[in-house]
Design an enzyme around this catalytic site. Structure first.
Site, short mmCIF file in Angstrom:
data_model
loop_
_atom_site.label_atom_id
_atom_site.label_comp_id
_atom_site.label_asym_id
_atom_site.label_seq_id
_atom_site.Cartn_x
_atom_site.Cartn_y
_atom_site.Cartn_z
N HIS A 89 48.51 -13.59 58.77
CA HIS A 89 47.07 -13.71 58.55
C HIS A 89 46.43 -14.70 59.52
O HIS A 89 45.55 -15.47 59.18
CB HIS A 89 46.78 -14.12 57.10
CG HIS A 89 47.17 -13.07 56.10
ND1 HIS A 89 46.43 -11.93 55.89
CD2 HIS A 89 48.24 -12.97 55.28
CE1 HIS A 89 47.02 -11.18 54.97
NE2 HIS A 89 48.13 -11.78 54.59
N ASN A 114 45.08 -9.82 48.57
CA ASN A 114 45.28 -8.79 49.60
C ASN A 114 44.38 -7.60 49.29
O ASN A 114 43.89 -7.46 48.16
CB ASN A 114 46.74 -8.33 49.66
CG ASN A 114 47.63 -9.32 50.37
OD1 ASN A 114 47.17 -10.17 51.11
ND2 ASN A 114 48.93 -9.21 50.14
#
Length: 720
Positions: A85, A157
């Site tokens: 990420h 997510n």
């Protein structure tokens, strides 16, 4: 230029006033350099434009301390990026509780009339910091809530199923997805042999992989995707009563997706598309919103619900089995002032929970994440004092005996730094205030290394069966695209037989057929046939109206198509529908019609069809042309623009005789396929933008995948 910049002044809305205590806190840290004379870091006057030299053509002198410090700082500007990420963008906003949820939790930000400032960061799992967020990937959606009772981090997510059910394997999974160690590529995702080899051996990832290979894996932008907490957490109310829960962000704009070819081209033209889309949406007053959905489960010590293991974060509880409650709404309404100081320096951690919300649940992924996120932040920032960075600070400050360390900026005036003490300094919060008197009952057992061995394939099978034929085709195509890049055929064959064939025999045979691999025996693999499906698992609904705010329309024109009157009609209608639009022509600037073109379809960039959600073609004499010619070469590019938009399933609207161009391309007016023949600009705007009725080409259905062929399933799969 991002297309939404073009008519930003048309879309400015009145800002909704929020609490914004965080903005007030940050104000003291903001430095304004506009109009200031340069100084060095000590505040002394300086000028670093030229080096100190021995004469105008001589050597640079070592005494140039200003130049030395400038270079030294420059070579140290990059801090370690996140392992996953790393690439992301973010925005400030606020969360408003819809009611009093004190029957479930004492968390202050979920009480009646509570409004809390927030910061949300959107990211993608695989690519490096400067990589694109557009292509197929697992997206992160993390939100820090600056509540009156401390910071609450929601680390989500965009799909509800996780990769693994034991966090000790997380580094292995990341290593498998990242570039192969001997080659150093591919850098953009998991379409290679180490990833497919790894997942062949991890069947619990099957639902996550299926969701990622579906249209859910390529959201159109951050404003049109969900957030999913993945894990099970615990609420505790003020009376010490507990319940388990899962939570989600549900976009009020609905979910929209792209196709692979479209996303790949956007990466090439504007890899920053997700960032620019969110930035200009907020600048234009189109504030994206999500509702907080919460599923509640009994906390009876079993961590099971209707046969589903709540400790296995690869499994989901469909909303049809447990309809969620709607706790409140998140609104993003302010862009960061400085990307590095806010978006890049932000630190999220599932360990950050306020009283009334507990992460003390024996989920082997959640427990490792609690450890890993804070450890990552300490490494990245070079100090455990990262919570003193303004974007991470709680509203009411922090009080503990964690002192000193690198980059400590607090000037603590306490006379002691130990607890307990009788000197009137820091004292421990009573346990009853931390847990509301709740006592978790833990059942022990022999110490050992244990795994969860739930059968994950049935949920993956149920997901696949719940899709329409076109959505199923997209999953098949996505696997084919990935596996065509793998040169080790043993890896492909094993994945087909040991993984896909355990989900669905026909799925496995179709993928194998497309890449030239051996087809599994007809009728082999799983015998599971679901007798029910769950639409909530695939919430890209092509049959109902969803908002169209902030979508972008491409209007094709040239010197003698699209009259100024038609342009003005379209502009007025699109403005009223909160739609962006741009005029695309063979060249930018003012056309002979008086219309100003914002981009060129002959030069790339924002003049490409991939940046538009629907296309309108203006009427005029050149619309009768049969093909591009030396005298009118732009017609080649215009037709190529239309062909690409057609392949990507986008609505196409012709005004007047522009339908001739469609006919030359083989596209007859057919609203079922998203091809519209409008008699006027007014009608064209209605065909594109009206949010009601069957002719709404964006809200119902938004894309037209039925234009493209399907596999001959009967010949590939036969009848088992």
């Amino acid at each position: 230029m991002h297309p939404s910049q073009v008519f930003s002044t048309l879309l400015l809305l009145t800002s909704v006033a929020a609490q914004d205590l965080k903005a007030e806190q940050l104000q003291q840290y903001i430095v304004n350099d506009v109009g200031q004379a340069e100084t060095n870091s000590a505040g002394d006057p300086s000028n670093s434009t030229y080096s100190i030299r021995v004469g105008p053509r001589g050597y640079v002198l070592l005494q140039d301390n200003v130049g030395q410090k400038k270079l030294q700082h420059f070579t140290r500007e990059r801090q370690p990026e996140r392992v996953v990420h790393a690439s992301g963008h973010g925005a400030y906003g606020y969360f408003t509780s819809y009611g009093d949820w004190s029957n479930y939790t004492s968390a202050c930000w979920l009480q009646a009339n509570a409004t809390s400032d927030t910061f949300s960061r959107f990211s993608v799992h695989n690519v490096a910091r400067e990589g694109s967020e557009v292509a197929r990937d697992t997206h992160g959606f993390a939100t820090k809530i600056y509540s009156e009772c401390g910071n609450q981090d929601l680390v989500f997510n965009h799909v509800p199923s996780f990769f693994l059910n034991d966090g000790i394997m997380f580094s292995d999974m990341v290593h498998a997805i990242k570039p192969e160690p001997d080659k150093g590529f591919p850098t953009g995702g998991g379409a290679h042999q180490t990833a497919y080899d790894f997942f062949t051996l991890r069947p619990e990832a099957s639902l996550q992989r299926m969701m990622l290979q579906s249209d859910l894996g390529i959201p159109i932008d951050s404003r049109h995707m969900r957030g999913n907490g993945v894990h099970t957490f615990r609420f505790i109310n003020s009376e010490g009563k507990s319940s388990l829960f899962k939570w989600y962000w549900e976009p009020l704009l609905g979910l929209r997706s792209r196709v692979d070819d479209e996303a790949s081209k956007i990466v090439g033209y504007n890899g920053d598309y997700f960032r620019t889309d969110m930035y200009y949406a907020i600048e234009n007053g189109l504030y994206p919103e999500w509702e907080l959905k919460v599923q509640i489960f009994p906390d009876d010590g079993t961590y099971m619900y209707k046969g589903i293991d709540l400790l296995d974060c690869t499994l989901i509880v469909p909303w049809e089995l447990n309809p969620p409650l709607t706790f409140g709404k998140l609104t993003l309404n302010r862009n960061p002032t400085n990307y590095f100081s806010e978006v890049e320096s932000l630190q999220m951690a599932p360990a950050n929970t306020v009283t009334g919300i507990s992460n003390s649940v024996p989920d082997a992924v959640l427990q490792w994440r609690i450890v890993a996120y804070d450890d990552t932040a300490t490494y990245r920032h070079g100090s455990p004092n990262y919570n003193q960075i303004p974007v991470n600070c709680p509203l009411k400050g922090a009080h503990n005996n964690q002192r000193d360390g690198m980059m400590q900026i607090d000037i603590d005036k306490s006379g002691s730094e130990d607890s307990p003490n009788a000197l009137g300094d820091i004292y421990g919060t009573p346990e009853s205030a931390l847990t509301n008197g709740f006592t978790e009952q833990i059942t022990g057992g022999p110490v050992g290394r244990y795994g969860l061995f739930n059968d994950a394939f049935p949920q993956a099978t149920t997901f696949f069966y719940g899709l329409d034929p076109y959505a199923q085709q997209h999953i098949v195509d996505a696997f084919r695209s990935d596996m065509n890049k793998i040169t080790n055929q043993t890896v492909n064959n094993r994945f087909i037989s040991l993984y896909l064939n355990q989900i669905d025999n026909c799925l496995a045979r179709r993928v194998a057929y497309g890449i030239g691999a051996p087809l599994p025996e007809l009728g082999s693999g799983t015998t599971f046939k679901p007798n029910i499906t769950y639409p909530s698992s695939y919430p890209i609904d092509r049959s109902s109206n969803i908002p169209i705010d902030g979508l972008t329309i491409g209007v094709l024109a040239d010197d003698d198509t699209l009259t100024l009157a038609d342009y003005q009609t379209l502009a007025s209608q699109f403005q009223s529908q909160k739609l962006n639009f741009a005029v695309i022509a063979p060249r930018g600037g003012k056309l002979q019609s008086g219309v100003v073109a914002n981009g060129s379809y002959t030069t790339g960039g924002s003049g490409q069809s991939v940046f538009y959600d629907a296309v309108v073609l203006g009427s005029g004499s050149s619309s009768n042309a049969t093909a591009g010619t030396d005298a009118n070469p732009g017609n080649f590019w215009q037709q190529d623009f239309l062909r690409e938009a057609w392949v990507h399933g986008k609505p196409l609207v012709a005004i007047g005789n522009a339908i001739n161009t469609f006919n030359q391309l083989g596209y007859s007016a057919n609203s079922t396929l998203g091809i519209f023949a409008a008699s006027s600009a007014q009608q064209a705007a209605s065909d594109v933008a009206t949010s009601l009725g069957t002719t709404n080409s964006l809200g119902t259905p938004g894309r037209y995948p039925m234009r493209m062929p399907l596999d001959d399933v009967q010949s590939i799969c036969g009848t088992a």
